[in-house]
Write a protein that holds these residues in place. Sequence first.
Motif, PDB file in Angstrom:
ATOM      1  N   UNK A 154      87.501 -17.666  52.080  1.00  0.00           N
ATOM      2  CA  UNK A 154      86.741 -18.651  52.820  1.00  0.00           C
ATOM      3  C   UNK A 154      85.247 -18.397  52.642  1.00  0.00           C
ATOM      4  N   UNK A 155      84.829 -17.143  52.793  1.00  0.00           N
ATOM      5  CA  UNK A 155      83.405 -16.839  52.676  1.00  0.00           C
ATOM      6  C   UNK A 155      82.885 -17.154  51.284  1.00  0.00           C
ATOM      7  N   UNK A 156      83.660 -16.826  50.271  1.00  0.00           N
ATOM      8  CA  UNK A 156      83.218 -17.030  48.894  1.00  0.00           C
ATOM      9  C   UNK A 156      82.896 -18.488  48.609  1.00  0.00           C
ATOM     10  N   UNK A 157      83.695 -19.389  49.148  1.00  0.00           N
ATOM     11  CA  UNK A 157      83.517 -20.803  48.838  1.00  0.00           C
ATOM     12  C   UNK A 157      82.682 -21.560  49.871  1.00  0.00           C
ATOM     13  N   UNK A 158      82.800 -21.205  51.141  1.00  0.00           N
ATOM     14  CA  UNK A 158      82.087 -21.970  52.169  1.00  0.00           C
ATOM     15  C   UNK A 158      80.736 -21.369  52.539  1.00  0.00           C
ATOM     16  N   UNK A 159      80.567 -20.076  52.335  1.00  0.00           N
ATOM     17  CA  UNK A 159      79.302 -19.408  52.678  1.00  0.00           C
ATOM     18  C   UNK A 159      78.945 -18.447  51.535  1.00  0.00           C
ATOM     19  N   UNK A 160      78.643 -18.992  50.346  1.00  0.00           N
ATOM     20  CA  UNK A 160      78.461 -18.131  49.172  1.00  0.00           C
ATOM     21  C   UNK A 160      77.326 -17.120  49.279  1.00  0.00           C
ATOM     22  N   UNK A 161      76.278 -17.450  49.962  1.00  0.00           N
ATOM     23  CA  UNK A 161      75.149 -16.519  50.072  1.00  0.00           C
ATOM     24  C   UNK A 161      75.538 -15.324  50.935  1.00  0.00           C
ATOM     25  N   UNK A 162      76.199 -15.580  52.046  1.00  0.00           N
ATOM     26  CA  UNK A 162      76.671 -14.497  52.915  1.00  0.00           C
ATOM     27  C   UNK A 162      77.685 -13.637  52.161  1.00  0.00           C
ATOM     28  N   UNK A 163      78.571 -14.278  51.427  1.00  0.00           N
ATOM     29  CA  UNK A 163      79.569 -13.557  50.637  1.00  0.00           C
ATOM     30  C   UNK A 163      78.880 -12.629  49.633  1.00  0.00           C
ATOM     31  N   UNK A 164      77.865 -13.132  48.927  1.00  0.00           N
ATOM     32  CA  UNK A 164      77.148 -12.304  47.950  1.00  0.00           C
ATOM     33  C   UNK A 164      76.478 -11.106  48.616  1.00  0.00           C
ATOM     34  N   UNK A 165      75.899 -11.310  49.772  1.00  0.00           N
ATOM     35  CA  UNK A 165      75.265 -10.199  50.495  1.00  0.00           C
ATOM     36  C   UNK A 165      76.311  -9.144  50.852  1.00  0.00           C
ATOM     37  N   UNK A 166      77.446  -9.587  51.372  1.00  0.00           N
ATOM     38  CA  UNK A 166      78.515  -8.652  51.750  1.00  0.00           C
ATOM     39  C   UNK A 166      79.001  -7.874  50.531  1.00  0.00           C
ATOM     40  N   UNK A 167      79.232  -8.569  49.438  1.00  0.00           N
ATOM     41  CA  UNK A 167      79.754  -7.894  48.244  1.00  0.00           C
ATOM     42  C   UNK A 167      78.719  -6.958  47.624  1.00  0.00           C
ATOM     43  N   UNK A 221      73.878 -14.554  60.363  1.00  0.00           N
ATOM     44  CA  UNK A 221      73.710 -15.822  59.655  1.00  0.00           C
ATOM     45  C   UNK A 221      73.775 -16.991  60.638  1.00  0.00           C
ATOM     46  N   UNK A 222      73.021 -18.019  60.338  1.00  0.00           N
ATOM     47  CA  UNK A 222      73.042 -19.212  61.196  1.00  0.00           C
ATOM     48  C   UNK A 222      73.896 -20.322  60.590  1.00  0.00           C
ATOM     49  N   UNK A 223      74.676 -19.996  59.580  1.00  0.00           N
ATOM     50  CA  UNK A 223      75.506 -20.995  58.910  1.00  0.00           C
ATOM     51  C   UNK A 223      76.584 -21.520  59.856  1.00  0.00           C
ATOM     52  N   UNK A 251      83.254 -21.783  63.001  1.00  0.00           N
ATOM     53  CA  UNK A 251      84.511 -22.517  63.006  1.00  0.00           C
ATOM     54  C   UNK A 251      85.641 -21.641  63.540  1.00  0.00           C
ATOM     55  N   UNK A 252      86.609 -22.284  64.168  1.00  0.00           N
ATOM     56  CA  UNK A 252      87.791 -21.554  64.657  1.00  0.00           C
ATOM     57  C   UNK A 252      88.521 -20.895  63.494  1.00  0.00           C
ATOM     58  N   UNK A 253      88.510 -21.558  62.341  1.00  0.00           N
ATOM     59  CA  UNK A 253      89.161 -21.014  61.147  1.00  0.00           C
ATOM     60  C   UNK A 253      88.563 -19.655  60.778  1.00  0.00           C
ATOM     61  N   UNK A 254      87.250 -19.527  60.842  1.00  0.00           N
ATOM     62  CA  UNK A 254      86.592 -18.266  60.510  1.00  0.00           C
ATOM     63  C   UNK A 254      87.037 -17.162  61.466  1.00  0.00           C
ATOM     64  N   UNK A 255      87.084 -17.461  62.765  1.00  0.00           N
ATOM     65  CA  UNK A 255      87.479 -16.450  63.744  1.00  0.00           C
ATOM     66  C   UNK A 255      88.935 -16.026  63.555  1.00  0.00           C
ATOM     67  N   UNK A 256      89.796 -16.973  63.198  1.00  0.00           N
ATOM     68  CA  UNK A 256      91.200 -16.635  62.907  1.00  0.00           C
ATOM     69  C   UNK A 256      91.280 -15.701  61.711  1.00  0.00           C
ATOM     70  N   UNK A 257      90.525 -16.012  60.671  1.00  0.00           N
ATOM     71  CA  UNK A 257      90.526 -15.171  59.472  1.00  0.00           C
ATOM     72  C   UNK A 257      89.975 -13.774  59.779  1.00  0.00           C
TER      73      UNK A 257
END
Length: 101
Positions: free
Chosen positions: A1-14, A37-39, A44-50
């Motif tokens: 989810x992070x890779x596709x919906x929040x790519x900048x945050x994903x890159x920072x994490x990786x 992040x303010x994204x 989303x509820x989906x993010x919290x579930x993940x």
Amino acid sequence: MLKYEVPIVYDIIMNMTSPSAFPEPSYLLIKTICKGSSDPSLNKAKFFRYMEEYAELGLYCKRPKVLTTKRKVYYESIRKKKLERFIEENKERIEIIRTLK
């Protein structure tokens, strides 16, 4: 989810995760960076579930989604829009970095 919906945050994490064959960032690292992040995707509820699933199981997916052509187009459009918005909002910073190189 992070890779596709929040790519900048994903890159920072990786980038902050130690390199390995299968890099698995810690739950605390992901939580900390996402909290900063303010994204809107991260509210989303989906993010919290993940995140709950990641806390319990780590880097594991009970039911992986097949990346269909339709999903790929959807995620690529999200990624493109967010990258364009990021570039637009940070033009001055990007220009400063370009002039330093």
